[in-house]
Write a protein that holds these residues in place. Structure first.
Motif, PDB file in Angstrom:
ATOM      1  N   SER A  51       0.847  -1.194   0.000  1.00  0.00           N
ATOM      2  CA  SER A  51       0.000   0.000   0.000  1.00  0.00           C
ATOM      3  C   SER A  51       0.881   1.242   0.000  1.00  0.00           C
ATOM      4  N   VAL A  52       0.278   2.400  -0.265  1.00  0.00           N
ATOM      5  CA  VAL A  52       1.035   3.654  -0.221  1.00  0.00           C
ATOM      6  C   VAL A  52       1.661   3.840   1.158  1.00  0.00           C
ATOM      7  N   ASP A  53       0.890   3.546   2.206  1.00  0.00           N
ATOM      8  CA  ASP A  53       1.416   3.689   3.574  1.00  0.00           C
ATOM      9  C   ASP A  53       2.580   2.738   3.827  1.00  0.00           C
ATOM     10  N   ILE A  69       4.976   7.082  -4.646  1.00  0.00           N
ATOM     11  CA  ILE A  69       3.980   7.370  -3.610  1.00  0.00           C
ATOM     12  C   ILE A  69       3.077   8.527  -4.065  1.00  0.00           C
ATOM     13  N   ILE A  70       2.067   8.784  -3.271  1.00  0.00           N
ATOM     14  CA  ILE A  70       1.226   9.955  -3.479  1.00  0.00           C
ATOM     15  C   ILE A  70       1.253  10.780  -2.194  1.00  0.00           C
ATOM     16  N   PRO A  71       1.044  12.106  -2.302  1.00  0.00           N
ATOM     17  CA  PRO A  71       1.071  12.966  -1.117  1.00  0.00           C
ATOM     18  C   PRO A  71      -0.008  12.552  -0.127  1.00  0.00           C
ATOM     19  N   PRO A  72       0.127  13.014   1.145  1.00  0.00           N
ATOM     20  CA  PRO A  72       1.173  13.915   1.652  1.00  0.00           C
ATOM     21  C   PRO A  72       2.518  13.202   1.804  1.00  0.00           C
ATOM     22  N   GLY A 115     -11.813   4.211  -1.841  1.00  0.00           N
ATOM     23  CA  GLY A 115     -10.611   3.388  -1.854  1.00  0.00           C
ATOM     24  C   GLY A 115      -9.676   3.768  -0.731  1.00  0.00           C
ATOM     25  N   LYS A 116      -8.936   2.794  -0.229  1.00  0.00           N
ATOM     26  CA  LYS A 116      -8.014   3.032   0.880  1.00  0.00           C
ATOM     27  C   LYS A 116      -6.606   3.378   0.420  1.00  0.00           C
TER      28      LYS A 116
END
Length: 214
Positions: A51-53, A69-72, A115-116
């Protein structure tokens, strides 16, 4: 010493460990890896999908060298990659499908499938700009879940154009207006501390996307 000699000759060697979220792994990463292996056969490439996280956590803990990744993302050194346009997906029989474009106020009271994968923060912020709160019916990890739910008339979802490479029967999309984008960035922990292999990955990726934009 061998690495220095080879690097001076322009034949990079070394290792680069990439971390990326699912859509990036599906849409971007295979082409980047194929190009890297062609241009820099001496570089060993490793890929971790999460996941991004998770990608952000791997960057923090130095498990990976570079992430998509995507912000922040203020805690990392980042390079802009692309801006991915937000769209609204719905069943073809939904009344909103009659509109050419969709605005956030149009979505007031609609069942939202959220979406998460980094979408939650931006979607809540978009609604907040109009002093609205999205009526979230379900949260989902994968866009495929959302598409199946839309087919059954269980709601609508906001995603991005890059996240959709096919649409099942009876699912349509409309652009969100005003044009709204999600930033996708290349990220490292510290740009001053990257290896030649990581730099080669970054430069290859930027060159590939510059070609696509041309």
């Amino acid at each position: 010493v061998d690495e220095l000699i080879v690097a001076e000759q322009g034949l990079e060697i070394g290792k680069v460990h990439i971390g990326a979220y699912r859509t990036a792994c599906t849409r971007f990463i295979p082409k980047i890896i194929r190009t890297m292996e062609s241009q820099y056969p001496g570089i060993e490439i490793k890929l971790s999908e999460g996941s991004v996280d998770q990608v952000k956590e791997w960057l923090r803990s130095k498990c990976i060298d570079v992430g998509i990744i995507i912000p922040p993302d203020k805690e990392f050194d980042t390079v802009p990659l692309i801006k991915d346009q937000l769209i609204v997906l719905m069943h073809s029989s939904h009344p909103l499908s009659q509109k050419e474009t969709i605005s956030i106020p149009d979505l007031q009271g609609e069942d939202i499938l959220i979406g998460k994968c980094g979408y939650e923060v931006q979607i809540h912020a978009l609604f907040n700009e109009y002093n609205l709160t999205p009526k979230v019916r379900f949260e989902m990890d994968y866009i495929e879940t959302g598409l199946s739910m839309i087919q059954e008339g269980l709601g609508i979802t906001i995603t991005t154009k890059q996240n959709i490479w096919w649409l099942p029967d009876q699912v349509v999309f409309r652009e969100l207006k005003p044009d709204t984008f999600r930033d996708i960035n290349i990220a490292v922990l510290d740009m001053k501390d990257i290896s030649k292999a990581t730099d080669a990955f970054i430069q290859t990726t930027l060159a590939l996307f510059a070609q696509e934009d041309a």
